[in-house]
Scaffold this motif. Structure first.
Motif, PDB file in Angstrom:
ATOM      1  N   ALA A  88      -2.154   4.231  12.994  1.00  0.00           N
ATOM      2  CA  ALA A  88      -3.430   3.535  12.807  1.00  0.00           C
ATOM      3  C   ALA A  88      -4.235   3.519  14.097  1.00  0.00           C
ATOM      4  O   ALA A  88      -5.454   3.770  14.098  1.00  0.00           O
ATOM      5  CB  ALA A  88      -3.171   2.110  12.322  1.00  0.00           C
ATOM      6  N   LEU A  89      -3.580   3.246  15.224  1.00  0.00           N
ATOM      7  CA  LEU A  89      -4.292   3.184  16.496  1.00  0.00           C
ATOM      8  C   LEU A  89      -4.750   4.569  16.959  1.00  0.00           C
ATOM      9  O   LEU A  89      -5.824   4.711  17.551  1.00  0.00           O
ATOM     10  CB  LEU A  89      -3.396   2.541  17.558  1.00  0.00           C
ATOM     11  CG  LEU A  89      -3.053   1.063  17.333  1.00  0.00           C
ATOM     12  CD1 LEU A  89      -2.042   0.594  18.363  1.00  0.00           C
ATOM     13  CD2 LEU A  89      -4.299   0.199  17.384  1.00  0.00           C
ATOM     14  N   GLN A  90      -3.917   5.578  16.705  1.00  0.00           N
ATOM     15  CA  GLN A  90      -4.312   6.925  17.092  1.00  0.00           C
ATOM     16  C   GLN A  90      -5.546   7.366  16.305  1.00  0.00           C
ATOM     17  O   GLN A  90      -6.457   7.995  16.853  1.00  0.00           O
ATOM     18  CB  GLN A  90      -3.158   7.900  16.856  1.00  0.00           C
ATOM     19  CG  GLN A  90      -3.373   9.254  17.504  1.00  0.00           C
ATOM     20  CD  GLN A  90      -2.061   9.990  17.722  1.00  0.00           C
ATOM     21  OE1 GLN A  90      -1.004   9.531  17.317  1.00  0.00           O
ATOM     22  NE2 GLN A  90      -2.122  11.138  18.347  1.00  0.00           N
ATOM     23  N   GLN A  91      -5.577   7.004  15.013  1.00  0.00           N
ATOM     24  CA  GLN A  91      -6.758   7.312  14.210  1.00  0.00           C
ATOM     25  C   GLN A  91      -7.981   6.581  14.746  1.00  0.00           C
ATOM     26  O   GLN A  91      -9.084   7.138  14.801  1.00  0.00           O
ATOM     27  CB  GLN A  91      -6.524   6.923  12.749  1.00  0.00           C
ATOM     28  CG  GLN A  91      -7.765   7.083  11.876  1.00  0.00           C
ATOM     29  CD  GLN A  91      -7.505   6.725  10.431  1.00  0.00           C
ATOM     30  OE1 GLN A  91      -6.871   7.481   9.709  1.00  0.00           O
ATOM     31  NE2 GLN A  91      -7.982   5.556   9.997  1.00  0.00           N
ATOM     32  N   ALA A  92      -7.779   5.332  15.182  1.00  0.00           N
ATOM     33  CA  ALA A  92      -8.894   4.549  15.724  1.00  0.00           C
ATOM     34  C   ALA A  92      -9.459   5.216  16.970  1.00  0.00           C
ATOM     35  O   ALA A  92     -10.676   5.313  17.142  1.00  0.00           O
ATOM     36  CB  ALA A  92      -8.438   3.126  16.030  1.00  0.00           C
ATOM     37  N   GLU A  93      -8.593   5.678  17.859  1.00  0.00           N
ATOM     38  CA  GLU A  93      -9.099   6.312  19.075  1.00  0.00           C
ATOM     39  C   GLU A  93      -9.809   7.616  18.761  1.00  0.00           C
ATOM     40  O   GLU A  93     -10.874   7.907  19.323  1.00  0.00           O
ATOM     41  CB  GLU A  93      -7.961   6.554  20.064  1.00  0.00           C
ATOM     42  CG  GLU A  93      -8.483   7.136  21.384  1.00  0.00           C
ATOM     43  CD  GLU A  93      -7.392   7.363  22.405  1.00  0.00           C
ATOM     44  OE1 GLU A  93      -7.357   6.651  23.416  1.00  0.00           O
ATOM     45  OE2 GLU A  93      -6.564   8.264  22.167  1.00  0.00           O
ATOM     46  N   GLN A  94      -9.235   8.429  17.868  1.00  0.00           N
ATOM     47  CA  GLN A  94      -9.879   9.693  17.510  1.00  0.00           C
ATOM     48  C   GLN A  94     -11.259   9.445  16.912  1.00  0.00           C
ATOM     49  O   GLN A  94     -12.221  10.156  17.223  1.00  0.00           O
ATOM     50  CB  GLN A  94      -8.992  10.457  16.522  1.00  0.00           C
ATOM     51  CG  GLN A  94      -7.703  10.981  17.127  1.00  0.00           C
ATOM     52  CD  GLN A  94      -6.786  11.594  16.090  1.00  0.00           C
ATOM     53  OE1 GLN A  94      -7.030  11.494  14.882  1.00  0.00           O
ATOM     54  NE2 GLN A  94      -5.712  12.229  16.544  1.00  0.00           N
ATOM     55  N   ARG A  95     -11.354   8.422  16.057  1.00  0.00           N
ATOM     56  CA  ARG A  95     -12.644   8.116  15.455  1.00  0.00           C
ATOM     57  C   ARG A  95     -13.642   7.651  16.508  1.00  0.00           C
ATOM     58  O   ARG A  95     -14.819   8.016  16.491  1.00  0.00           O
ATOM     59  CB  ARG A  95     -12.488   7.045  14.371  1.00  0.00           C
ATOM     60  CG  ARG A  95     -13.776   6.789  13.597  1.00  0.00           C
ATOM     61  CD  ARG A  95     -13.657   5.645  12.619  1.00  0.00           C
ATOM     62  NE  ARG A  95     -13.338   4.399  13.283  1.00  0.00           N
ATOM     63  CZ  ARG A  95     -12.160   3.795  13.189  1.00  0.00           C
ATOM     64  NH1 ARG A  95     -11.188   4.308  12.448  1.00  0.00           N
ATOM     65  NH2 ARG A  95     -11.929   2.665  13.843  1.00  0.00           N
ATOM     66  N   GLN A 110     -15.730   8.681  10.677  1.00  0.00           N
ATOM     67  CA  GLN A 110     -14.670   8.504   9.689  1.00  0.00           C
ATOM     68  C   GLN A 110     -14.810   9.527   8.572  1.00  0.00           C
ATOM     69  O   GLN A 110     -13.819  10.114   8.112  1.00  0.00           O
ATOM     70  CB  GLN A 110     -14.712   7.085   9.126  1.00  0.00           C
ATOM     71  CG  GLN A 110     -13.639   6.759   8.097  1.00  0.00           C
ATOM     72  CD  GLN A 110     -12.261   6.640   8.716  1.00  0.00           C
ATOM     73  OE1 GLN A 110     -12.143   6.326   9.899  1.00  0.00           O
ATOM     74  NE2 GLN A 110     -11.230   6.905   7.932  1.00  0.00           N
ATOM     75  N   ALA A 111     -16.045   9.749   8.128  1.00  0.00           N
ATOM     76  CA  ALA A 111     -16.265  10.712   7.049  1.00  0.00           C
ATOM     77  C   ALA A 111     -15.943  12.132   7.510  1.00  0.00           C
ATOM     78  O   ALA A 111     -15.337  12.918   6.773  1.00  0.00           O
ATOM     79  CB  ALA A 111     -17.712  10.621   6.569  1.00  0.00           C
ATOM     80  N   ARG A 112     -16.312  12.475   8.735  1.00  0.00           N
ATOM     81  CA  ARG A 112     -15.999  13.814   9.229  1.00  0.00           C
ATOM     82  C   ARG A 112     -14.499  14.034   9.371  1.00  0.00           C
ATOM     83  O   ARG A 112     -13.997  15.135   9.149  1.00  0.00           O
ATOM     84  CB  ARG A 112     -16.683  14.035  10.575  1.00  0.00           C
ATOM     85  CG  ARG A 112     -18.194  14.187  10.503  1.00  0.00           C
ATOM     86  CD  ARG A 112     -18.748  14.541  11.878  1.00  0.00           C
ATOM     87  NE  ARG A 112     -20.210  14.589  11.895  1.00  0.00           N
ATOM     88  CZ  ARG A 112     -20.927  14.835  12.971  1.00  0.00           C
ATOM     89  NH1 ARG A 112     -20.317  15.047  14.145  1.00  0.00           N
ATOM     90  NH2 ARG A 112     -22.251  14.864  12.920  1.00  0.00           N
ATOM     91  N   MET A 113     -13.780  13.000   9.748  1.00  0.00           N
ATOM     92  CA  MET A 113     -12.332  13.128   9.893  1.00  0.00           C
ATOM     93  C   MET A 113     -11.642  13.295   8.553  1.00  0.00           C
ATOM     94  O   MET A 113     -10.490  13.735   8.490  1.00  0.00           O
ATOM     95  CB  MET A 113     -11.767  11.900  10.615  1.00  0.00           C
ATOM     96  CG  MET A 113     -12.128  11.839  12.094  1.00  0.00           C
ATOM     97  SD  MET A 113     -11.684  10.267  12.868  1.00  0.00           S
ATOM     98  CE  MET A 113      -9.920  10.230  12.601  1.00  0.00           C
ATOM     99  N   GLY A 114     -12.351  12.951   7.464  1.00  0.00           N
ATOM    100  CA  GLY A 114     -11.753  13.092   6.136  1.00  0.00           C
ATOM    101  C   GLY A 114     -11.645  14.521   5.672  1.00  0.00           C
ATOM    102  O   GLY A 114     -10.967  14.797   4.677  1.00  0.00           O
ATOM    103  N   GLY A 115     -12.297  15.467   6.344  1.00  0.00           N
ATOM    104  CA  GLY A 115     -12.186  16.870   5.989  1.00  0.00           C
ATOM    105  C   GLY A 115     -13.071  17.252   4.829  1.00  0.00           C
ATOM    106  O   GLY A 115     -14.059  16.583   4.492  1.00  0.00           O
ATOM    107  N   ALA A 116     -12.683  18.360   4.163  1.00  0.00           N
ATOM    108  CA  ALA A 116     -13.504  18.925   3.095  1.00  0.00           C
ATOM    109  C   ALA A 116     -13.639  17.995   1.896  1.00  0.00           C
ATOM    110  O   ALA A 116     -14.617  18.046   1.163  1.00  0.00           O
ATOM    111  CB  ALA A 116     -12.918  20.269   2.662  1.00  0.00           C
TER     112      ALA A 116
END
Length: 803
Positions: free
Chosen positions: A522-529, A567-573
């Motif tokens: 969860a935290l890694q996703q937060a930093e990437q976002r 967040q939307a871009r990280m969701g992919g195609a």
């Protein structure tokens, strides 16, 4: 008041600069006095020397010093000025203080490096002793001119270590043999201390005449009597104005330094200690000095022992009968036919009983050494094993083990039952040291890892009443019991105990490991976002319409909405359509809040508003943005749109140019990631038990990392993984361990003994440290600190005895 403070600060800065420049300018005169003292010392030693070769060497050294005198005097002021400008550069290998000597680095050092360390440490010691009182006063005044509220001796660039570093620099520039350079440095030490004492007194008096008010010494609260996060290795040395001055260490033993300690000796001009001990007494071959410790770790003390015929026969007998080899394990030899005659010979030599006892000893598993008379005290066991040691390598290995265990057992971060567990392992460690004198050189050696793992796991418990501590102690006691009975000939018994304990700990941590993994994801996703949102925010700032919209809109777009798009871009195609829609909303929102543009096309605004509101709510929901904050922004947005509708109904009027400037957005936006304060979504905060602190009050320090350093705690980003800390959460202190840090160092995860996690941003951690609500218990392995203390004591012995 602010103006007065600024004037006072500027005055102090000017005083600081002039003081440093004055000290550097006096370098040439100081070097002249040092050279004169060293030359006198060399001539005195030459006259007293009876060895022709040594006398010629001293005469040559004095001649070279005379030849280099003018260059040394010329270069020293510049070297001082450079050292004062960058005092941290003095912490190079040769200029580390006694408290910074690392055990694991000794094996990599050669003899010259060891001699350099000893000479510089002795020079530093002599200078500090001479200048101690005057340095303490100067520290308070220099720190005040630097604007520090409390004394930090390391911030004083005029401390003796910096002078010695500059002295070493100019001496090294001569490129003379290392022995000559070290001879000069040692001969200059006493005069350097005396001259620095005079200089410090003069500078302190000048600063007081200029009205400088001394800073005070801060008293920092700690959970225990030992310095938090420093451990034994650092607490052997009192961090006083004379930082780096060793104090008497623990655990008396024959290999310790003389009890003379560090009382200031009566050094004459040009003092240079000579081999033979501090008082001319014969050297003790078993005294643990830095050079002997280095040679021990490098294996240079291990010499092959020539065995007598009787000893060779005993070894062959042991291999044949004591190892339990089956007859078919090895081809028959001539030894088989000689066994009866050999037994008769052994009877005559009265050695059969000894061999039988050894065989029974192996089979019964009794191996705990006992002193004559059955004394099982650790002091008696140590003395007995020392008497049985074969060679200097075994003797010093026993000493290192004893010192290491003593240091760990006196570490106040460890609870008393844990200290007792470490003590119980000492006899087995001593036996292993006899079989493997170099067990310390491998940080992954099972015995060293076992001691470290027990100590490290125990740090999870703040008191003996802590939940789970009794079970922890019982489990370790049960696991190490075989070490008190089994034969210790190699590391295998320690490896078995280590595997058993690690297996038990891993089974207990399986449930918490899953929770920790979820929190880390969860935290890694937060930093990437946040990293992607920062990039998007910079793109928004560069939009052509960004300069003409109200700040509230820019704050929203560069903050929450950048998170939505990221967040939307990280969701992919799968969500590419949503990402495009949310990206397009940026231009639409900028247009809808630009008064000049909306006034020209009110019909477009009318059609756009419902779509904007719907897409805004939809996008903010994807990141679970708080509903209250969503409502606040939408209300502000509708207010802007209402103004546009009202303006369309009224006749247009020109607006002053100044008013147009008031609505321009700032050219730069606050960083979302670089300031260590990334935004964490509610679901991510819940998964990691995120700690969110309120904003700093107006009177709080503007720089949390600097405030944390002033409070004596390292910044959160500087803590290594595995560090144990105490956090004050909801008015309670919680013991927990740093188990994960995000790749960019903006988010940190902590886990306590029960597996519960807590997370925070770097800024929150620094704010907690600055407020005294984060205390470092241990930021380095306990065993490493204990062994470093052994190396520091060895260096002190070398300094005291001249070896």
């Amino acid at each position: 008041m602010a103006t007065a403070y600024t004037q006072s600060s500027a005055q102090y800065q000017a005083l600081y600069r002039s003081t440093v420049e004055e000290a550097a300018a006096g370098g040439s005169l100081l070097m002249g006095k040092l050279v004169a003292a060293a030359r006198t010392n060399l001539h005195t030693r030459e006259a007293a020397c009876r060895d022709l070769r040594e006398r010629d060497a001293l005469a040559q050294s004095a001649k070279q010093l005379r030849d280099w005198e003018s260059k040394l005097c010329e270069r020293y002021p510049k070297a001082l000025l450079d050292a004062f400008a960058n005092p941290d550069a003095t912490k190079k290998v040769g200029m580390q203080s006694m408290a910074d000597v690392a055990f694991d680095e000794l094996e990599l050092m050669d003899e010259v490096q060891v001699q350099t360390s000893v000479t510089l440490a002795r020079t530093q010691q002599v200078a500090l002793l001479a200048a101690e009182a005057s340095l303490a006063e100067l520290n308070t005044l220099i720190c005040s001119t630097l604007g520090l509220g409390a004394v930090n001796a390391e911030r004083n660039p005029l401390r003796p270590q910096v002078y010695i570093s500059a002295l070493q620099t100019v001496v090294e520039q001569t490129q003379l043999p290392p022995a000559t350079q070290l001879d000069w440095l040692g001969a200059m030490s006493a005069t350097l201390g005396q001259e620095l004492r005079k200089l410090y007194i003069e500078l302190s008096a000048a600063l007081r005449r200029q009205g400088v008010v001394a800073a005070g010494y801060a008293v920092l609260p700690t959970p225990s009597g030992v310095g938090i996060g420093r451990g034994v290795a650092q607490d052997l040395y009192q961090r006083s104005p004379t930082a780096g001055m060793p104090q008497q260490s623990m655990a008396p033993s024959p290999a310790r330094a003389p009890d003379a300690g560090f009382a200031a000796p009566e050094y004459g001009p040009g003092y240079a200690p000579q081999p033979g001990g501090a008082h001319g007494a014969p050297a003790d071959d078993t005294l643990l000095t830095l050079d002997k410790l280095r040679r021990l770790l490098a294996g240079e003390l291990e010499e092959p022992v020539a065995l007598s015929a009787k000893e060779r026969f005993a070894q062959q007998f042991a291999r044949q009968f004591e190892m339990g080899d089956e007859p078919g394990d090895a081809p028959p030899t001539d030894f088989d036919a000689t066994v009866p005659a050999a037994l008769e010979a052994l009877k005559e030599l009265k050695q059969v009983d000894a061999f039988v006892q050894r065989i029974q000893h192996r089979r019964s598993g009794a191996s705990v050494p006992t002193a004559p008379g059955g004394d099982t005290s650790i002091e008696a066991i140590r003395a007995h094993l020392r008497s049985q040691a074969d060679g200097l390598a075994q003797t010093l290995s026993l000493e290192v083990v004893s010192l290491m265990v003593d240091n760990i057992a006196h570490d106040e971060r460890l609870l008393v039952p844990v200290q007792q567990l470490i003590r119980r392992m000492e006899p087995a460690l001593l036996l292993l040291a006899l079989a493997d004198p170099r067990l310390f050189t491998n940080k992954l050696h099972p015995a060293r890892v076992l001691v470290q793992e027990v100590a490290n796991h125990s740090l999870a418990y703040a008191s003996v009443e802590a939940s789970g501590f009794a079970e922890f102690v019982e489990g370790v006691a049960h696991a190490i019991a075989p070490l008190e009975h089994d034969a210790i000939e190699d590391a295998e018994p320690f490896e078995q105990v280590l595997r058993q304990l690690q297996g038990e700990w891993q089974r207990a941590e399986r449930a918490s490991a899953r929770n920790r993994e979820e929190a880390m994801q969860a935290l890694q996703q937060a930093e990437q976002r946040n990293l992607l949102a920062e990039k998007i925010a910079r793109e928004i700032v560069g939009h052509p319409d960004a300069a003409r919209v109200p700040a509230v809109v820019m704050d929203f777009l560069c903050g929450p909405w950048a998170q939505v798009v990221a967040q939307a871009r990280m969701g992919g195609a799968t969500v590419q359509g949503a990402a495009d829609k949310y990206q397009a909303l940026i231009s639409a929102l900028l247009w809808s809040t630009d008064p000049e543009l909306t006034r020209k096309n009110i019909a477009k605004l009318t059609r756009l508003v419902p779509l904007l509101l719907g897409n805004l709510r939809e996008g903010l929901e994807t990141i679970r943005y708080p509903a209250t904050k969503t409502s606040v922004f939408l209300e502000a947005l509708m207010g802007l749109h209402q103004q546009a509708f009202r303006a369309a109904k009224s006749p247009p009027r020109p607006e002053p140019e100044a008013e147009a400037e008031t609505v321009q957005a700032p050219s730069t936006r606050p960083n979302l990631v670089d300031d260590g304060n990334p935004w964490v979504a509610p679901q991510e905060a819940q998964a990691s038990n995120f700690i969110e602190l309120p904003d700093l009050p107006a009177e709080a320090p503007a720089s949390p990392p600097a405030a944390a350093a002033a409070a004596g705690e390292p910044a959160l980003s500087n803590l290594p993984l595995g560090s144990w800390v105490e956090l004050r959460v909801q008015d309670q202190w919680v013991r927990t361990q740093l188990t994960w840090a995000s790749p960019h160092g903006t988010l940190f995860l902590f886990t306590n003994a029960q597996g519960a996690t807590q997370s925070m941003t770097r800024r929150s951690g620094d704010k907690l440290a600055a407020a005294g609500h984060l205390r470092v218990i241990s930021d380095r392995p306990v065993v490493d600190g204990a062994l470093n203390a052994v190396a520091q004591m060895a260096l002190r012995n070398s300094v005291n005895t001249g070896f």
